[in-house]
Design an enzyme around this catalytic site. Structure first.
Site, short mmCIF file in Angstrom:
data_model
loop_
_atom_site.label_atom_id
_atom_site.label_comp_id
_atom_site.label_asym_id
_atom_site.label_seq_id
_atom_site.Cartn_x
_atom_site.Cartn_y
_atom_site.Cartn_z
N CYS A 1 -44.46 -10.79 26.87
CA CYS A 1 -45.78 -11.26 26.70
C CYS A 1 -46.19 -10.23 25.13
O CYS A 1 -47.34 -11.03 24.30
CB CYS A 1 -47.33 -10.79 27.13
N THR B 1 -33.57 10.51 3.86
CA THR B 1 -33.23 9.63 4.44
C THR B 1 -31.49 9.17 4.29
O THR B 1 -30.81 9.60 3.08
CB THR B 1 -33.54 8.10 4.46
N SER B 2 -30.49 8.12 5.27
CA SER B 2 -29.26 7.53 5.07
C SER B 2 -29.23 7.24 3.79
O SER B 2 -27.72 7.42 2.89
CB SER B 2 -28.57 7.68 6.23
N HIS C 1 -39.80 1.54 12.02
CA HIS C 1 -39.33 1.85 13.30
C HIS C 1 -39.34 1.37 14.84
O HIS C 1 -38.96 2.09 15.47
CB HIS C 1 -37.89 2.29 13.03
#
Length: 231
Positions: A117, A173-174, A106
């Protein structure tokens, strides 16, 4: 030699003072994700988005790695096989704790991206709404983080690692954000053993072969100690 692929989420950094997103006091209860975590939100109000990430960038720079980050670095150093760390987190606490080769799917708060660019550079503490790109000069600088509706980074590489792993571990983590939430299904499809280390059961907890619950600073070092003793 066993290859271990580890996915980490906000829960591993929570005890370092980095807020999680989806609990009752999480970041998404304080702001609308449509305003600060989408390309459309940035187009509507770049000043607000830059201010939000400027605050998070400073908080991340002040944070210190905790025992869970350090334990994973120790596992990399002492495990006989390969240990690949994939993180959903945009802080650099894994690296600060000594880990190497971390895949930031992420993005990172300490990186800036030119929306014009595609150039990347080290982000200053404070980015302006019209942040100039050092490569093209255009006022298109934005946080180098993956927003909702954008493709996470290095997905092909991540799936290659999952395909060749012997153990997949999900930490903090969810289990609600895809594609990362689908990694356990990918692992199971490849007959890979799976382990969840979390404060509480995730949305996909039933898919894991084993779940261990507790604070990351306790259960991650304990699990690493088990593996290191076997080596």
């Amino acid at each position: 030699m066993e290859k271990i692929v580890i996915l980490t989420g906000a829960g591993i950094s929570a005890e370092s003072g980095m807020g999680t997103f989806r609990d009752k006091d999480g970041l998404w209860t304080q702001v609308r994700l449509e305003d600060v975590a989408t390309p459309e939100g940035f187009a509507r109000n770049p000043a607000m988005v830059q201010e939000f990430y400027n605050f998070r960038r400073v908080k991340a720079a002040e944070a210190k790695p905790n025992a869970a980050h350090v334990a994973l670095a120790r596992l990399q150093a002492h495990h006989a096989g390969e240990v690949v760390i994939v993180t959903q987190n945009v802080d650099a606490l894994h690296e600060a704790g000594g880990a190497a080769g971390v895949i930031h799917m992420h993005g990172r708060l300490d990186s800036a991206l030119c929306a014009g660019c595609g150039h990347r550079w080290h982000a200053p503490d404070t980015m302006a709404p019209d942040e100039a790109c050092p490569a093209c000069g255009g006022p298109f600088g934005r946080p180098d983080v993956v927003w909702f509706g954008e493709m996470p980074y290095r997905m092909g590489e991540i799936y290659d690692h999952l395909a060749s792993a012997d153990l997949f571990v999900s930490i903090g983590t969810s289990g609600e954000v895809y594609p990362a939430a689908g990694f356990v299904q990918e692992a199971r499809a490849n007959d890979i053993r799976t382990l969840e280390l979390n404060l509480e059961r995730s949305a996909g907890s039933r898919l894991f072969h084993e779940t261990r619950l507790g604070p990351a600073t306790e259960i991650v070092p304990a699990w690493v100690d088990e593996l290191v003793r076997r080596n």
